[in-house]
Enzyme design. Structure first.
Site, mmCIF file in Angstrom:
data_model
loop_
_atom_site.group_PDB
_atom_site.id
_atom_site.type_symbol
_atom_site.label_atom_id
_atom_site.label_comp_id
_atom_site.label_asym_id
_atom_site.label_seq_id
_atom_site.Cartn_x
_atom_site.Cartn_y
_atom_site.Cartn_z
ATOM 1 C CE LYS A 248 -4.243 -1.467 2.388
ATOM 2 N NZ LYS A 248 -5.082 -1.239 3.584
ATOM 3 C CB SER B 121 -8.142 5.586 7.791
ATOM 4 O OG SER B 121 -8.037 5.130 9.114
#
Ligand code: PNS
Length: 159
Positions: free
Chosen positions: A41, A128
């Site tokens: 990521k 988030s």
């Protein structure tokens, strides 16, 4: 002694995570909150920054420690003698992925069980990802994250 692990990306930590941390810390003798170092990521915050944020927001909770890890959650719990994995469930859309992950972890680490805490209703919408999107466009994130975290997020986007 029941030692629980709350693993996650925490990029960044939100009030939803903090709610789960506080509730899990009162259910178990000790709780480790561990940030996954996921090279796949591209996070907004480095692992060190996320660890630091968690240390800050958890400073008043005595039985919580913060760590980071790479690789499998199952290997982390086995290596650290942890018998509970905590995950927050916000909505039914979380369920399929969380169930698959819990069952995989149970196969890989049979001594550990996953315990799901349903997120408090006031944070059920929060993630988030949405916090980052709202902040990216200059929106108000004060209801989503603590002041210190809000400052750090806007500093990132200013850069
Ligand atoms: O906050 P997140 O991104 O929902 O957390 C997901 C996390 C970190 C708990 C999950 O991706 C994970 O445990 N990753 C480590 C790799 C692993 O153990 N994968 C097998 C479980 S299916």
């Amino acid at each position: 002694m029941a030692h629980a692990l709350y693993p996650g990306s925490f990029d960044p930590v939100t009030y939803g995570h903090i709610d789960v941390i506080r509730r899990a810390s009162s259910l178990f003798d000790s709780l480790t909150v561990a940030v996954l170092n996921n090279s796949g990521k591209s996070p907004l915050f480095s692992v060190d920054e996320r660890v630091k944020m968690l240390v800050g927001v958890c400073s008043d909770i005595p039985n919580v420690s913060i760590d980071s890890f790479s690789g499998l959650t199952a290997d982390y719990v086995t290596a650290n003698g942890i018998n509970v994995i905590i995950r927050g469930l916000r909505a039914v859309t979380d369920f399929e992925y969380e169930l698959q992950m819990a069952q995989t972890n149970r196969k890989l680490a049979p001594d550990a069980d996953t315990v799901f805490l349903t997120t408090s209703l006031e944070y059920a919408y929060l993630s988030s990802t949405t916090v980052k999107e709202v902040a990216y466009f200059g929106g108000d994130i004060s209801k989503f994250v603590p002041k210190d975290i809000e400052k750090l997020i806007f500093e990132k986007y200013k850069k």
